[in-house]
Design an enzyme around this catalytic site. Sequence first.
Site, short mmCIF file in Angstrom:
data_model
loop_
_atom_site.label_atom_id
_atom_site.label_comp_id
_atom_site.label_asym_id
_atom_site.label_seq_id
_atom_site.Cartn_x
_atom_site.Cartn_y
_atom_site.Cartn_z
N ILE A 48 10.49 4.55 0.98
CA ILE A 48 11.31 4.82 1.14
C ILE A 48 10.74 6.05 1.81
CG2 ILE A 48 13.59 6.26 0.28
CD1 ILE A 48 13.51 4.17 -1.43
N GLU A 60 5.77 -0.99 -3.57
CA GLU A 60 5.61 -0.58 -4.62
C GLU A 60 6.02 -0.57 -5.63
OE1 GLU A 60 3.53 -0.76 -1.73
OE2 GLU A 60 1.58 -1.62 -1.66
N CYS A 99 -0.75 3.51 -5.95
CA CYS A 99 -0.31 2.40 -6.41
C CYS A 99 -0.96 1.52 -7.37
CB CYS A 99 1.29 2.02 -5.01
SG CYS A 99 2.10 2.64 -4.18
N1 THU Z 1 3.61 2.23 2.12
C1 THU Z 1 3.75 1.35 1.10
O1 THU Z 1 4.92 1.18 0.89
N2 THU Z 1 3.20 0.82 0.71
C2 THU Z 1 1.54 -0.13 1.09
O2 THU Z 1 0.84 -0.35 0.30
C3 THU Z 1 0.95 1.38 2.15
C4 THU Z 1 1.64 2.40 3.01
C5 THU Z 1 4.36 2.80 3.19
C6 THU Z 1 4.11 5.06 2.98
C7 THU Z 1 4.43 5.14 4.27
O3 THU Z 1 6.27 5.14 3.63
C8 THU Z 1 4.26 4.29 5.26
O4 THU Z 1 4.03 3.12 4.64
C9 THU Z 1 3.19 4.32 6.02
O5 THU Z 1 2.00 4.79 5.46
#
Ligand code: THU
Length: 153
Positions: A48, A60, A99
Amino acid sequence: MEGANVTDLELVRAAVAAREDAYAPYSHFAVGAALLTADGTVYPGCNIENAAYTPSNCAERTAFFQAVREGRRAFTAIAIVGGPAGEPVSGRCAPCGVCRQVMMEFCDPASFRVLLGTGGDAFEVHTLEELLPWGFGPADLGHGSAGEGSCCS
Ligand code: THU
């Protein structure tokens, strides 16, 4: 999704479904996660993003924070899938360091499993310990496991 016997593949597919809810208008990188509790409940999560960038939340952590808000503290696995929005998953999306640290707060690093979807029904299996060796966690502050019911407020 609930059930005592959620399979790895079902968890990966739940992450793929959760990815549909990603709000990623800035990075255009859509991520889905599915977190499995010890009693077989699945908590989905998506990334988000935010116009101010730093308040953005990873998929995550969305899953973890929803689960913890509902009183869950015992987890066995998480599935993660990510890639350019609007395209099917075609390679691994490894969890960011923040995370991994959140996982360290609530999970046993030696046994908590991290499933990384690589496209279709394919996935890799890792432990948190592999992804965060020598992790700093509650035990380093003299706290017991954050497992269900064992922690203070
Ligand atoms: N992002 C995640 O949600 N989880 C991950 O494991 C890596 C990165 C998201 C954060 C951001 O919204 C987008 O991916 C680009 O970094």
